[in-house]
Design an enzyme around this catalytic site. Structure first.
Site, PDB file in Angstrom:
ATOM      1  CG  ASP A  14     -10.206  16.141 -14.481  1.00 13.97           C
ATOM      2  OD1 ASP A  14      -9.518  15.625 -15.379  1.00 13.97           O
ATOM      3  OD2 ASP A  14     -11.199  15.588 -13.975  1.00 13.97           O
ATOM      4  CE1 TYR A  43     -16.788  11.408 -15.652  1.00 14.14           C
ATOM      5  CE2 TYR A  43     -16.239  11.387 -13.323  1.00 14.14           C
ATOM      6  CZ  TYR A  43     -16.593  10.712 -14.470  1.00 14.14           C
ATOM      7  OH  TYR A  43     -16.759   9.351 -14.433  1.00 14.14           O
ATOM      8  NE  ARG A  87      -2.898   0.479   3.323  1.00 19.55           N
ATOM      9  CZ  ARG A  87      -2.178   0.679   4.439  1.00 19.55           C
ATOM     10  NH1 ARG A  87      -1.434   1.751   4.560  1.00 19.55           N
ATOM     11  NH2 ARG A  87      -2.211  -0.208   5.407  1.00 19.55           N
ATOM     12  CE  LYS A 142     -12.785   8.094 -18.127  1.00 21.26           C
ATOM     13  NZ  LYS A 142     -13.129   9.330 -17.449  1.00 21.26           N
TER      14      LYS A 142
HETATM   15  C1  LIG Z   1     -13.602   9.667 -16.167  1.00 22.27           C
HETATM   16  C2  LIG Z   1     -13.279  10.985 -15.611  1.00 22.27           C
HETATM   17  C3  LIG Z   1     -13.000  11.150 -14.242  1.00 22.27           C
HETATM   18  C4  LIG Z   1     -13.108  10.009 -13.244  1.00 22.27           C
HETATM   19  O1  LIG Z   1     -12.154   9.026 -13.470  1.00 22.27           O
HETATM   20  P1  LIG Z   1     -12.375   7.473 -13.134  1.00 22.27           P
HETATM   21  O2  LIG Z   1     -11.096   6.855 -13.580  1.00 22.27           O
HETATM   22  O3  LIG Z   1     -13.584   7.009 -13.884  1.00 22.27           O
HETATM   23  O4  LIG Z   1     -12.579   7.385 -11.654  1.00 22.27           O
HETATM   24  C5  LIG Z   1     -12.666  12.418 -13.802  1.00 22.27           C
HETATM   25  N1  LIG Z   1     -12.607  13.480 -14.633  1.00 22.27           N
HETATM   26  C6  LIG Z   1     -12.867  13.358 -15.952  1.00 22.27           C
HETATM   27  C7  LIG Z   1     -12.781  14.567 -16.827  1.00 22.27           C
HETATM   28  C8  LIG Z   1     -13.215  12.119 -16.487  1.00 22.27           C
HETATM   29  O5  LIG Z   1     -13.494  12.013 -17.801  1.00 22.27           O
END
Ligand SMILES: *Cc1c(COP(=O)(O)O)cnc(C)c1O
Length: 391
Positions: free
Chosen positions: A175, A98, A46, A200
């Site tokens: 983000d 998001y 961890r 992504k």
């Molecule tokens: C998918 C996404 C998230 C969340 O990520 P996860 O890996 O699904 O937890 C946060 N911000 C954006 C812009 C996203 O497209």
């Protein structure tokens, strides 16, 4: 070192034990110590694991950052950043956010006494009015989902600097999932922290969920790292391996995503059945100049609306051959999504429509298949749905 070289080499030294060229999957929870307290820097997985450590070095390098922490999901990474705050603190947030981030802020963290104000950050006056004396963080998402609006990261950082004396500065967190580190570098524009859903574009193959926090600020990194261990939202060694493998080809993939998306945006914009296209790479995008200034490319996400009744959008989405009807984005395969019924279905209709997310809106995650196949798929669906809904 240039971007592609960093993606392939950072953290990817040959394995010290065996010479394995590719970082092994260290599928272990614990490490045998030579004597009490004598070990090779790892005591429990961890806290640290060599496969995850290699990924963290690679992800930091993608953002040209000094420090990186990897998480089990983008949401775990976001939660770790919000752990920098305490009850009584206030956050100013992009309003076109998001959905999962909104849920975490509104339904989890608000109960812990953290205040959130959602504001259209492209309006700097509105942004300034939203700042309170206890504002400790600005949370930016750009481009936004699904309307591809842009926030001027440098302008938000400038406003933060003007409002807060050195030493009591609020943290600017971005983000950067939609643009990917290949097309946008928030740290270079003045941001303190970058968050990614590596699920992504970075992972890129729709086969692993993950997240990351990258920064140049050692004090911030130390707190995020502390919470990574204290809370425990870490990726498994196998997930770390998959993300690392995907990230090596990020530059190559992003160039193809953008090439296909630019061509598709142009095709849709000039098609007589299409009402409006949202893509920062089009000169018709209201923030095209900001996109050119702030991003080195326009990415692979676009949205559009069709002429005719809004229900036509659903008929169109059901007709696609290569665009899978699915949530998520950033993989090699093309996806189509109906935000009002899918990704943004949890937002009340009135609020959704106020933001422009109508039942007629469709979002594409443009993949890296051959462009001619994707154009034919879109063209056929446009024709087919035009027959059914001729005006
Ligand atoms: C998918 C996404 C998230 C969340 O990520 P996860 O890996 O699904 O937890 C946060 N911000 C954006 C812009 C996203 O497209």
């Amino acid at each position: 070192m240039k971007f592609s070289t960093r993606a392939i080499h950072a953290g990817q030294d040959a394995d010290p034990a065996t010479g394995a060229t590719i970082v092994p999957i260290y599928q272990t929870s614990t490490y045998t110590q030579e004597a009490v307290g004598v070990h090779k820097g790892y005591d429990y997985s961890r806290t640290a694991n060599p496969t995850r450590a290699a990924l963290e070095t690679q992800l930091a390098a993608l953002e040209d950052a000094r420090y990186g922490c990897a998480f089990s999901s983008g949401m775990a990474a976001t939660a770790a950043v919000l752990n920098l705050l305490s009850a009584g603190d206030h956050v100013v947030v992009t309003d076109d956010l998001y959905g999962g981030t909104y849920r975490l802020f509104a339904r989890v963290l608000a109960r812990y006494g953290i205040g959130f104000t959602y504001v259209d950050m492209s309006d700097l006056e509105a942004l300034e009015a939203a700042v309170e004396t206890n504002t400790k963080m600005f949370w930016i998402e750009t481009p936004t989902n699904p309307l591809l609006k842009l926030i001027d990261i440098a302008a938000v950082c400038g406003l933060r600097d003007a409002r807060h004396p050195e030493g009591q500065r609020a943290v600017v967190a971005v983000d950067n999932t939609f643009a990917s580190p290949y097309f946008q570098s928030p740290l270079a524009l003045g941001a303190d922290l970058v968050v990614h859903s590596t699920t992504k574009y970075i992972g890129g193959h729709s086969d692993v969920v993950g997240g990351a926090v990258l920064t140049n600020d050692q004090a911030l990194h130390d707190v995020v790292k502390f919470h990574q261990n204290a809370v425990g939202g870490i990726p498994s060694p196998h997930d770390a391996y998959l993300t690392m493998r995907g990230a090596k080809t990020l530059a190559l993939r992003m160039r193809e995503h953008e090439r296909n998306a630019l061509a598709i945006a142009g095709f849709l914009e000039s098609h007589p059945q299409v009402e409006r296209v949202y893509y920062p790479g089009l000169p018709s995008h209201p923030q095209h100049d900001l996109a050119k200034r702030q991003m080195s490319g326009f990415g692979g996400m676009l949205s559009f609306t069709l002429l005719g009744p809004q229900r036509r959008a659903i008929d169109f989405a059901n007709r696609m051959r290569y665009f899978s009807l699915a949530e998520s984005l950033g993989g090699v395969e093309s996806l189509i999504c109906h935000p009002a019924r899918m990704t943004h279905g949890s937002i009340p209709r009135e609020e959704r429509e106020r933001r422009g997310i109508t039942d007629g809106l469709l979002r594409l995650s443009v993949g890296i298949e051959d462009l001619s196949d994707l154009l034919a798929d879109l063209g056929d669906a446009l024709e087919g749905s035009a027959r059914d809904y001729s005006r």
